[in-house]
Design a protein around this motif. Structure first.
Motif: not given
Length: 211
Positions: A19-28, A43-49, A93-100
């Motif tokens: 729970i709570g905001p988290v940033i997943l930083a990955a290689n590409h 948990r659900r994770v949002s990415f920009l596309a 905004r995703v993080l401020d809303g408690g998202g990943a």
């Protein structure tokens, strides 16, 4: 179905806060990276596309759009400082809303398998939101869908989640150096997890478009 096709081997998923905001930083390494991380994260994770992925016209575009919407991808414009800043604010905004939120600090995919220098958008988000950063290493995605391949193919991949890292706002108020130092620490953690050779420079293909 995807889990069967890709047979992900996952390590350290317990390092991702439930729970709570988290940033997943990955290689590409591959186009599929942003889709596989949500598949194996607890948990659900949002990415920009890129917003063009959300256009629907021919059957291929319909499939791409449905896939993007099904993985919580967020459409954003590409190109220039303003677009990059708008993307960061959308992620905040995703993080401020408690998202990943998932991000590739290198910007674009690595064409030679090396881990390139990270851009400071990831640290901007971490310091602005107070969210912990979980470093993530993806191994094998470049074989599942190499650069230039139109479709992914079944194969084995490994995903390693590292321990969360927290970056408080600097006491001296010098945000620029703090963001650079935080980004370098995040990239070092990814390199340790992935075992990739580290490139001292930025990925040129991400110039102007990476966060």
């Amino acid at each position: 179905m995807s889990r069967v096709a890709f047979r992900p081997e996952v390590h350290g998923a317990g390092n991702v806060p439930r729970i709570g905001p988290v940033i997943l930083a990955a290689n590409h390494l591959s186009f599929v990276d942003s889709f596989l991380i949500p598949l194996v994260t607890p948990r659900r994770v949002s990415f920009l596309a890129k917003e063009e992925y959300f256009r629907a016209g021919n059957p291929k575009q319909w499939v791409t759009r449905a896939f993007m919407e099904g993985t919580d991808a967020i459409p954003v414009p590409r190109g220039g400082y303003r677009a990059a800043q708008e993307s960061l604010e959308t992620a905040l905004r995703v993080l401020d809303g408690g998202g990943a939120f998932g991000i590739h600090p290198e910007g674009s995919r690595s064409r030679d398998g090396r881990l390139y220098r990270g851009r400071t958008g990831v640290a901007w988000l971490a310091i602005a939101s107070g969210a912990p950063v979980v470093p993530v290493a993806l191994l094998g995605t470049d074989r599942i869908q190499p650069v230039g391949a139109r479709l992914p193919r079944p194969g084995r991949l490994v995903v390693r989640f590292g321990e969360p890292m927290v970056f408080p706002r600097p006491a001296d108020g010098r945000l620029g150096p703090a963001r650079r130092a935080a980004t370098d620490r995040i990239m070092a953690a990814i390199a340790e997890l992935s075992g990739q050779e580290v490139a001292p420079e930025y990925n040129e293909l991400s110039a102007g478009g990476g966060l």
